[in-house]
Motif scaffolding. Sequence first.
Motif, PDB file in Angstrom:
ATOM      1  N   GLU A   3     125.819 109.070  64.486  1.00 43.36           N
ATOM      2  CA  GLU A   3     125.583 110.292  64.942  1.00 43.36           C
ATOM      3  C   GLU A   3     124.625 111.205  64.092  1.00 43.36           C
ATOM      4  O   GLU A   3     123.667 111.681  64.499  1.00 43.36           O
TER       5      GLU A   3
ATOM      6  N   ASP B 236     130.837  93.587  82.704  1.00 39.23           N
ATOM      7  CA  ASP B 236     130.086  94.688  83.285  1.00 39.23           C
ATOM      8  C   ASP B 236     128.639  94.246  82.427  1.00 39.23           C
ATOM      9  O   ASP B 236     127.527  94.269  83.105  1.00 39.23           O
TER      10      ASP B 236
ATOM     11  N   THR C 196     134.585  95.077  79.899  1.00 38.01           N
ATOM     12  CA  THR C 196     132.906  95.510  79.729  1.00 38.01           C
ATOM     13  C   THR C 196     132.125  94.137  79.278  1.00 38.01           C
ATOM     14  O   THR C 196     130.858  94.309  79.581  1.00 38.01           O
TER      15      THR C 196
ATOM     16  N   HIS D  25     130.809 105.714  63.050  1.00 38.81           N
ATOM     17  CA  HIS D  25     130.607 106.847  63.758  1.00 38.81           C
ATOM     18  C   HIS D  25     129.567 107.679  63.317  1.00 38.81           C
ATOM     19  O   HIS D  25     128.692 108.012  63.961  1.00 38.81           O
TER      20      HIS D  25
ATOM     21  N   LYS E 126     131.840 101.768  74.029  1.00 43.78           N
ATOM     22  CA  LYS E 126     132.335 102.924  73.049  1.00 43.78           C
ATOM     23  C   LYS E 126     133.667 102.489  73.001  1.00 43.78           C
ATOM     24  O   LYS E 126     134.474 102.730  72.125  1.00 43.78           O
ATOM     25  N   VAL E 127     134.342 102.711  74.171  1.00 44.59           N
ATOM     26  CA  VAL E 127     135.768 102.707  74.466  1.00 44.59           C
ATOM     27  C   VAL E 127     136.356 101.587  73.764  1.00 44.59           C
ATOM     28  O   VAL E 127     137.414 101.381  73.099  1.00 44.59           O
ATOM     29  N   LYS E 128     135.853 100.522  74.096  1.00 45.55           N
ATOM     30  CA  LYS E 128     136.183  99.002  73.632  1.00 45.55           C
ATOM     31  C   LYS E 128     136.102  99.081  72.031  1.00 45.55           C
ATOM     32  O   LYS E 128     137.260  98.576  71.355  1.00 45.55           O
TER      33      LYS E 128
ATOM     34  N   SER F 118     126.985 100.925  76.714  1.00 44.71           N
ATOM     35  CA  SER F 118     127.841 101.758  77.837  1.00 44.71           C
ATOM     36  C   SER F 118     128.912 102.544  77.321  1.00 44.71           C
ATOM     37  O   SER F 118     129.400 102.366  75.993  1.00 44.71           O
ATOM     38  N   TYR F 119     129.450 103.406  78.200  1.00 43.63           N
ATOM     39  CA  TYR F 119     130.512 104.212  77.462  1.00 43.63           C
ATOM     40  C   TYR F 119     131.902 103.314  77.396  1.00 43.63           C
ATOM     41  O   TYR F 119     132.395 103.236  76.378  1.00 43.63           O
ATOM     42  N   GLY F 120     131.816 102.227  78.116  1.00 40.96           N
ATOM     43  CA  GLY F 120     132.937 101.291  78.156  1.00 40.96           C
ATOM     44  C   GLY F 120     132.757 100.456  77.079  1.00 40.96           C
ATOM     45  O   GLY F 120     133.927 100.223  76.065  1.00 40.96           O
TER      46      GLY F 120
END
Length: 190
Positions: free
Chosen positions: A60, A172, A169, A56, A132-134, A128-130
């Motif tokens: 950042e 996707d 994902t 992370h 990151k969730v993964k 993708s956002y997905g």
Amino acid sequence: MTRDERRVVSPWNIANVLTVLRLALVPFFVVCLFLPGTGWRYAALGVFGVASITDHLDGELARRYHLITDFGKIADPIADKALTGAALVSLSILNELPWWVTVVILGRELGITLLRFIVIRHGVIPASYGGKVKTVLQIAAIVLYLLPDMPDVIRWVAMGAALVVTVVTGVDYVIRAIRLRQVAKRARAE
């Protein structure tokens, strides 16, 4: 051209150092995981936690301070896959996680990485956002597997969620790659 576009960013920056640190922590994590005793298990959990936090932090810092480099774009996903891959394979070797789960997750990761390289001449498929969730779900599930005496049902629910999002994902990314290729073909035809 803006000033930021002309600025050359050294690959020797804090974001890339954190990425390399994450990669360097992988063997220490694996060694701690295979040593007997609860204390070593917690040590493995601690090393995995520190390595996961660097995932992370490096992104950042790279975005906030404009430290994005070609090295970082390549090394960051390699370090991510090395950490989660080592954890999944190690847990399967220890008979704590079924091999089929490890194979599905690593197969998706390797497949999408290859797909990105195949379509790179048409353009870049951004994370993708997905995705990151993964990553968050995979890390959370691995942490639960690393914790001694965690009820199996909790581990399975977390890993099941990570597995579903990993597969979805992946599909996707395949769809996005096909669309990217079609757009590139149309642009060449015009």
